[in-house]
Write an enzyme that holds these catalytic residues in place. Structure first.
Site, mmCIF file in Angstrom:
data_model
loop_
_atom_site.group_PDB
_atom_site.id
_atom_site.type_symbol
_atom_site.label_atom_id
_atom_site.label_comp_id
_atom_site.label_asym_id
_atom_site.label_seq_id
_atom_site.Cartn_x
_atom_site.Cartn_y
_atom_site.Cartn_z
ATOM 1 N N LYS A 181 42.968 -0.407 -32.817
ATOM 2 C CA LYS A 181 41.706 0.553 -32.846
ATOM 3 C C LYS A 181 41.899 1.243 -34.051
ATOM 4 C CE LYS A 181 44.390 4.498 -32.228
ATOM 5 N NZ LYS A 181 44.820 5.350 -33.264
ATOM 6 N N ASP B 62 46.882 7.180 -25.407
ATOM 7 C CA ASP B 62 45.666 6.205 -25.995
ATOM 8 C C ASP B 62 45.528 5.076 -25.190
ATOM 9 O OD1 ASP B 62 45.391 7.642 -28.318
ATOM 10 O OD2 ASP B 62 46.621 6.096 -29.466
HETATM 11 O O1 C5P Z 1 50.932 10.301 -25.362
HETATM 12 P P1 C5P Z 1 51.760 9.852 -26.455
HETATM 13 O O2 C5P Z 1 53.187 9.285 -26.019
HETATM 14 O O3 C5P Z 1 51.112 8.614 -27.089
HETATM 15 O O4 C5P Z 1 51.966 10.942 -27.443
HETATM 16 C C1 C5P Z 1 53.124 10.830 -28.485
HETATM 17 C C2 C5P Z 1 53.380 12.246 -28.986
HETATM 18 O O5 C5P Z 1 52.411 12.955 -29.861
HETATM 19 C C3 C5P Z 1 53.442 13.323 -27.851
HETATM 20 O O6 C5P Z 1 54.537 13.430 -27.365
HETATM 21 C C4 C5P Z 1 53.043 14.516 -28.515
HETATM 22 O O7 C5P Z 1 54.020 15.133 -29.185
HETATM 23 C C5 C5P Z 1 51.952 13.981 -29.657
HETATM 24 N N1 C5P Z 1 50.600 14.090 -29.059
HETATM 25 C C6 C5P Z 1 50.063 15.355 -28.900
HETATM 26 N N2 C5P Z 1 48.833 15.800 -28.429
HETATM 27 C C7 C5P Z 1 48.125 14.715 -28.047
HETATM 28 C C8 C5P Z 1 48.614 13.248 -28.099
HETATM 29 C C9 C5P Z 1 49.745 13.056 -28.801
HETATM 30 O O8 C5P Z 1 50.636 16.323 -29.403
HETATM 31 N N3 C5P Z 1 46.683 14.631 -27.672
#
Ligand code: C5P
Length: 331
Positions: A44, A169
């Site tokens: 994406k 995501d």
């Molecule tokens: O959800 P995911 O594991 O992909 O996110 C990775 C990191 O990115 C999270 O641990 C967080 O620190 C940060 N993040 C965030 N806000 C979001 C998505 C991700 O702070 N909306």
């Protein structure tokens, strides 16, 4: 609590629920319609990324317009009798159980108390830690493929919940195409604008992957409140695309871009090089480092690709795409 321990807690909960729902204390076998299942997992780009603020749970509230492109990984799933999940990847550093695709498979095995093991062969083409959602897309592809192939009974909301537990995501990739993603990214609204009225002036997508990887968490954690936006960039892009018109160049805004360009000179230089090569529209995808440039004509995109590849850049020429169920093939 760290992500891993949250994940483990969730796995135990789901396992308990699935055993309870199934009304049995032993594992079950699934009916498979074939012995091997191939599935594509698309990358994406983020046309916009408005960071609205920091939430109490540490995540950031987002409004982001995401679009799938045809650059994809290919996964081949094979049922095994060894009661485990194994990943063999063309990138050896991803051949392990921490791979998000493996976690997705394990999550479904726990949820349905499945006895079968699974071998996931993963042909990786999407660059890693690049802002293109490759790991999340692989995980969503495993969820979709296993559900269809093993005829698992999962409602759309149950599937969405499982996907969100794997990463912010992942739910987007269950449908892909063009969507607005809100909350921490997991609340997905597919957008009415279809590819039939996608502006032809931005149909080709040239991706430039600088030679670094960026951890999403590090970009979010260092983000000052002065980079927060109110969602108006995403709203403007949606309004334009739904009308079949080209958004204003300044509306392809990413709240993370200023700090990424400041912290990573390689990305800032790559942006300069894309602009100097004549790219009319350049944006940062997710937390980077990948930059995308949008073109109306293949010949222009291809010329820029050749020129920047000659300078040593890793480039991919792609186009926007709406995935469909035909991307899962059972043999
Ligand atoms: O959800 P995911 O594991 O992909 O996110 C990775 C990191 O990115 C999270 O641990 C967080 O620190 C940060 N993040 C965030 N806000 C979001 C998505 C991700 O702070 N909306």
């Amino acid at each position: 609590m760290g992500y891993c321990s949250r994940f483990m807690g969730m796995m135990l909960d789901k396992s308990a629920i699935s055993m309870h729902n199934a009304g049995m204390g032993h594992a079950q076998r699934v009916q498979t319609s074939g012995s091997v299942c191939f599935v594509r997992a698309y990358a994406k780009i983020n046309l916009t990324l408005d960071v609205l603020g920091r939430r109490a749970d540490g995540y950031h509230a987002l409004a982001t317009v995401m679009q799938t492109v045809d650059l994809h990984d290919t996964l081949c799933l094979t049922a095994t009798d060894d009661n485990r999940v194994q990943v063999v990847c063309t990138r050896p550093e991803l051949s392990n159980e921490d791979n998000l695709a493996a976690r997705a498979a394990q999550l479904l095995r726990e949820r349905f108390a499945l006895q079968q093991g699974i071998l996931i062969e993963l042909r990786k083409r999407i660059p890693i830690a690049a802002g293109l959602g490759g790991g999340s897309s692989d995980a969503a592809a495993v969820l979709l493929a296993m559900r269809q192939w093993w005829q698992l009974s999962l409602s759309p909301s149950e599937l969405q919940e499982l996907a969100a537990s794997l990463g912010s995501d992942v739910p987007f990739f269950l449908t892909g195409g063009l969507a607005l993603c809100e909350g921490r990214g997991e609340q997905v609204t597919p957008l009415a604008a279809s590819l039939t009225n996608w502006p032809s002036s931005i149909r080709w997508v040239l991706l430039l992957k600088p030679a670094i990887g960026i951890a999403t968490a590090s970009v979010f954690s260092g983000l000052p409140a002065s980079d927060y936006t109110d969602g108006s960039y995403s709203r403007a892009v949606i309004t334009a695309l739904q009308a079949g018109s080209l958004p204003q160049p300044e509306d392809f805004h990413n709240s993370l871009e200023r700090s990424v360009l400041e912290r990573y000179p390689e990305v800032a230089q790559a942006k300069v090089d894309l602009l100097q090569a004549g790219c009319p529209l350049v944006g940062l995808s997710g937390s980077g480092p990948t930059l995308y440039a949008l073109f109306s004509e293949l010949s222009c995109a291809s010329q820029v690709q050749e020129r920047l590849q000659a300078q040593g850049y890793e480039m991919y020429l792609s186009h926007v795409i709406s995935p469909n169920q035909g991307d899962i093939r059972v043999l």
